[in-house]
Design an enzyme around this catalytic site. Structure first.
Site, mmCIF file in Angstrom:
data_model
loop_
_atom_site.group_PDB
_atom_site.id
_atom_site.type_symbol
_atom_site.label_atom_id
_atom_site.label_comp_id
_atom_site.label_asym_id
_atom_site.label_seq_id
_atom_site.Cartn_x
_atom_site.Cartn_y
_atom_site.Cartn_z
ATOM 1 N N SER A 142 7.237 5.084 0.461
ATOM 2 C CA SER A 142 6.994 4.480 1.770
ATOM 3 C C SER A 142 8.315 4.565 2.532
ATOM 4 O O SER A 142 9.375 4.780 1.911
ATOM 5 C CB SER A 142 6.607 3.008 1.579
ATOM 6 O OG SER A 142 6.758 2.278 2.780
ATOM 7 N N TYR A 155 7.417 -5.320 -2.497
ATOM 8 C CA TYR A 155 7.029 -3.960 -2.093
ATOM 9 C C TYR A 155 8.258 -3.076 -1.886
ATOM 10 O O TYR A 155 8.324 -1.941 -2.360
ATOM 11 C CB TYR A 155 6.215 -4.062 -0.802
ATOM 12 C CG TYR A 155 5.516 -2.803 -0.370
ATOM 13 C CD1 TYR A 155 4.296 -2.430 -0.941
ATOM 14 C CD2 TYR A 155 6.030 -2.001 0.645
ATOM 15 C CE1 TYR A 155 3.624 -1.286 -0.521
ATOM 16 C CE2 TYR A 155 5.365 -0.858 1.072
ATOM 17 C CZ TYR A 155 4.161 -0.511 0.485
ATOM 18 O OH TYR A 155 3.502 0.629 0.916
HETATM 19 P P1 NAD Z 1 -5.834 1.217 0.153
HETATM 20 O O1 NAD Z 1 -5.918 -0.245 -0.098
HETATM 21 O O2 NAD Z 1 -6.690 1.840 1.195
HETATM 22 O O3 NAD Z 1 -6.093 2.021 -1.208
HETATM 23 C C1 NAD Z 1 -5.467 1.666 -2.411
HETATM 24 C C2 NAD Z 1 -6.338 2.131 -3.560
HETATM 25 O O4 NAD Z 1 -5.639 1.803 -4.785
HETATM 26 C C3 NAD Z 1 -7.707 1.424 -3.635
HETATM 27 O O5 NAD Z 1 -8.732 2.392 -3.845
HETATM 28 C C4 NAD Z 1 -7.570 0.486 -4.830
HETATM 29 O O6 NAD Z 1 -8.790 0.272 -5.546
HETATM 30 C C5 NAD Z 1 -6.576 1.267 -5.687
HETATM 31 N N1 NAD Z 1 -5.885 0.404 -6.651
HETATM 32 C C6 NAD Z 1 -5.296 -0.807 -6.433
HETATM 33 N N2 NAD Z 1 -4.816 -1.292 -7.580
HETATM 34 C C7 NAD Z 1 -5.079 -0.372 -8.546
HETATM 35 C C8 NAD Z 1 -4.828 -0.298 -9.928
HETATM 36 N N3 NAD Z 1 -4.213 -1.301 -10.587
HETATM 37 N N4 NAD Z 1 -5.237 0.798 -10.608
HETATM 38 C C9 NAD Z 1 -5.871 1.807 -9.964
HETATM 39 N N5 NAD Z 1 -6.157 1.797 -8.653
HETATM 40 C C10 NAD Z 1 -5.756 0.711 -7.955
HETATM 41 O O7 NAD Z 1 -4.276 1.482 0.418
HETATM 42 P P2 NAD Z 1 -3.497 2.729 1.055
HETATM 43 O O8 NAD Z 1 -2.933 2.277 2.338
HETATM 44 O O9 NAD Z 1 -4.304 3.960 0.993
HETATM 45 O O10 NAD Z 1 -2.271 2.805 0.038
HETATM 46 C C11 NAD Z 1 -2.129 3.840 -0.917
HETATM 47 C C12 NAD Z 1 -0.656 3.979 -1.259
HETATM 48 O O11 NAD Z 1 0.073 4.338 -0.085
HETATM 49 C C13 NAD Z 1 0.002 2.695 -1.794
HETATM 50 O O12 NAD Z 1 0.899 3.024 -2.831
HETATM 51 C C14 NAD Z 1 0.759 2.177 -0.595
HETATM 52 O O13 NAD Z 1 1.848 1.380 -0.951
HETATM 53 C C15 NAD Z 1 1.194 3.488 0.039
HETATM 54 N N6 NAD Z 1 1.564 3.394 1.445
HETATM 55 C C16 NAD Z 1 0.677 2.951 2.372
HETATM 56 C C17 NAD Z 1 1.050 2.880 3.706
HETATM 57 C C18 NAD Z 1 0.120 2.404 4.771
HETATM 58 O O14 NAD Z 1 0.608 2.144 5.875
HETATM 59 N N7 NAD Z 1 -1.164 2.301 4.521
HETATM 60 C C19 NAD Z 1 2.352 3.270 4.087
HETATM 61 C C20 NAD Z 1 3.226 3.710 3.109
HETATM 62 C C21 NAD Z 1 2.814 3.776 1.793
#
Ligand code: NAD
Length: 260
Positions: A142, A155
């Site tokens: 991130s 985080y």
């Molecule tokens: P999201 O909530 O849409 O999806 C996350 C997915 O991870 C879900 O399908 C959930 O079921 C799964 N998950 C959660 N805990 C789990 C576990 N213990 N085992 C297996 N699966 C698990 O979130 P997102 O925004 O798509 O985030 C995905 C990644 O991207 C994360 O690592 C997040 O930190 C990172 N990220 C997101 C953003 C943002 O702005 N959305 C920015 C930077 C980084």
């Protein structure tokens, strides 16, 4: 460069960014594993993606903090498709509190999903990559791998940690053809971020509009959200890049929020 027939495990691929990466990889002909907490959700995604083609997808139930489930899931993939070419360790959650109020169990839960998850999935996939003499490991970092924000102690700590783990894997895997890199997105409108808007408004005592325009997009060059597709394109480059020239790196995809 293409991913035709490559076996790509993506954790947290039933939603958000992971789902976007899965779509991008299947569109390029890959064999993609939707590894997520709930098998029925993962199976639905796998079925839809296979119907879209030209690649295909299978579902695996995997809590990335459960060593047995991770090992069993990877073994299931190797049995079905013969190996693992790409791991995208993407599963993640967000929990926001001021540090003095941060419940210890929530701190440990967040660190475990991001860091233990990256460790366990890498540990399970590496032997197969080493055996094949090639592989690409991608961590979902991130901008918070490089910058800090209030309320995000767990985080920010976890996302910084992923940079270190990727660099170690790069060094250990270099002579065995295995690369490791980190993608560092800015804010992407996924369920994870939608949930944060009211929470941050409450904790910071500001309006939801200010959370979006000042906190989330305030440092971007154009006040735009990064999209799932933007992140998926970077994930495609890290997966398809053919040599070890690209290893141990982290790439920001954040509308200029971070330039380091
Ligand atoms: P999201 O909530 O849409 O999806 C996350 C997915 O991870 C879900 O399908 C959930 O079921 C799964 N998950 C959660 N805990 C789990 C576990 N213990 N085992 C297996 N699966 C698990 O979130 P997102 O925004 O798509 O985030 C995905 C990644 O991207 C994360 O690592 C997040 O930190 C990172 N990220 C997101 C953003 C943002 O702005 N959305 C920015 C930077 C980084």
């Amino acid at each position: 460069m293409n991913l035709k027939d490559k076996v790509c495990i993506i954790t947290g691929a039933a939603s958000g960014i992971g789902l976007g990466i899965a779509k991008r990889y299947v569109a390029d002909g890959a064999r993609v594993v939707i590894a997520d907490l709930k098998l029925d959700a993962a199976e639905k995604v796998a079925k839809d993606l296979t119907a879209q083609g030209p690649g295909k997808a299978m579902a695996v139930e995997m809590n990335v903090t459960d060593e047995k489930q991770v090992n069993d899931g990877v073994a299931q993939v190797v049995k079905a498709w013969g190996g693992v070419d790409v791991l995208v360790s993407n599963a993640g959650i967000q929990i926001v509190h001021p540090l003095q109020d941060f419940p210890y169990d929530e701190w440990k839960k967040l660190l475990s999903i991001h860091l233990d998850g990256a460790f366990l999935t890498s540990k399970a996939c590496l032997p197969h990559m080493y055996k094949a003499g090639s592989g690409s490991i991608i961590f979902m970092g991130s901008v918070h791998s490089k910058e800090a924000s209030p309320l995000k102690a767990a985080y920010v700590t976890a996302k910084h940690g992923l940079l270190g783990l990727a660099r170690v894997i790069s060094k250990e895997g270099g002579d065995k053809g295995v690369r490791a890199n980190v993608i560092c997105p800015g804010f992407v409108k996924t369920p994870l971020v939608e949930k944060q808007i009211p929470e941050q408004a409450r904790d910071l005592g500001i309006s939801e509009e200010d959370v979006v325009n000042k906190v989330m997009l305030g440092e971007t060059v154009d006040k735009e959200f990064t999209t799932v597709e933007d992140v998926a394109n970077v994930a495609w480059v890290f997966a398809a890049f053919p040599t070890n020239a690209l290893t141990g790196q982290s790439l920001n995809v954040s509308h200029g929020w971070s330039m380091t």
